[in-house]
Design an enzyme around this catalytic site. Sequence first.
Site, PDB file in Angstrom:
ATOM      1  N   CYS A 141      60.369  41.284 107.227  1.00  0.00           N
ATOM      2  CA  CYS A 141      60.072  41.474 108.530  1.00  0.00           C
ATOM      3  C   CYS A 141      61.152  42.582 109.363  1.00  0.00           C
ATOM      4  CB  CYS A 141      60.933  40.215 109.278  1.00  0.00           C
ATOM      5  SG  CYS A 141      59.956  39.634 111.301  1.00  0.00           S
ATOM      6  N   HIS A 180      59.391  35.827 105.556  1.00  0.00           N
ATOM      7  CA  HIS A 180      60.953  36.085 105.174  1.00  0.00           C
ATOM      8  C   HIS A 180      60.872  34.854 104.193  1.00  0.00           C
ATOM      9  CE1 HIS A 180      62.715  36.840 108.579  1.00  0.00           C
ATOM     10  NE2 HIS A 180      62.298  36.479 109.643  1.00  0.00           N
ATOM     11  N   GLU A 182      63.103  34.987 101.714  1.00  0.00           N
ATOM     12  CA  GLU A 182      64.186  34.555 101.783  1.00  0.00           C
ATOM     13  C   GLU A 182      64.401  32.883 102.426  1.00  0.00           C
ATOM     14  OE1 GLU A 182      63.813  36.763 104.099  1.00  0.00           O
ATOM     15  OE2 GLU A 182      65.398  36.610 105.060  1.00  0.00           O
TER      16      GLU A 182
END
Length: 330
Positions: free
Chosen positions: A156, A299, A301
């Site tokens: 991002c 994302h 994560e």
Amino acid sequence: MTNLTVGVLALQGAFVEHLKLLRQAADDWLRQQHEPSTATATTTAPGSSPQGASPSSHASPHTDADRWNADADADADAHISIRKPNTDEERTTTTTDLTHFTFLEVRTPPELVRCDALILPGGESTSISLIAVRTGLLVPLREFVKVAQKPVWGTCAGLILLAESANETKATGQELIGGLDVRVQRNYFGRQVESFEAELHLPFLQDAHPFHSVFIRAPVVEKVLSPTTTPGSVPPPSGEDGAKQAPPRQSTKPPVEILGRLPGRAKSIRDKTTTAEDLGEDGDIIAVRQGNVFGTAFHPELTGDGRIHRWWLGEVMKAKVEQVSASRGV
Ligand SMILES: NC(=O)CC[C@H](N)C(=O)O
């Protein structure tokens, strides 16, 4: 013994989540590993406790996943295997064919120097670049990516920073690290309240299961640019008597590979009934790679799925194996 240090840029944003998933990715490898590799000896590699979590971050409690080891055979096909040490003897034995991972948060040039690979997290690219300038990290980061050409992954805001060109940047300008010959458009998918989740088909994972992903004020790769020259490339010798010069020597920079698209999203934002598939479009580019530089607009994560982290760690290990082989003249 090869020490392989993977850093996560920790100036702002979701760096703790990345550290957590890096450890989880390593743990997944451990679980999957049933056959020990031919290179057996290893040492412990406790992960350091994440500090300075971003407001949205929660450090994971340390589990067995934080103590792990990686063995990488330096053979031709870069086979990678990982397992835990069984005995004290193994913990103290080392061989040149082993890889020992350390994960760390990176805030300073000396911390960056320790890294073999780096993740640039999501967050706010304008803040990250401003802090990087003020802490003297911007130039070392550019050297890390473009001169040393170490493996780097931006998510991002991290993807924005790794682009050679960005639209919709701050009116006062915004420093980029560069490395990816692409132009990104910041905030392409809308504002924070327009964040969304999507199931992505990512062929590079070689896994039929879709990857559940989160897009938060996400950028898109709107254009693949012609390759910039690599720092190592040199101009041709000048012609005599003002003779026409040959074009610059061909860049050896690899092409940009498109690794993931989001079908239908762009049109469906503007036109709620028509999808890009209906229009026969390929969809928006949301994952790219150019040599050592990998970028994702979403994302990974934030969803707890460690598959991309595991894949990327594998790429990092392969790069290290190749580097070690090259330095040995193999
Ligand atoms: N979630 C994110 O990383 C958002 C990125 C943000 N739009 C930026 O420009 O930095």
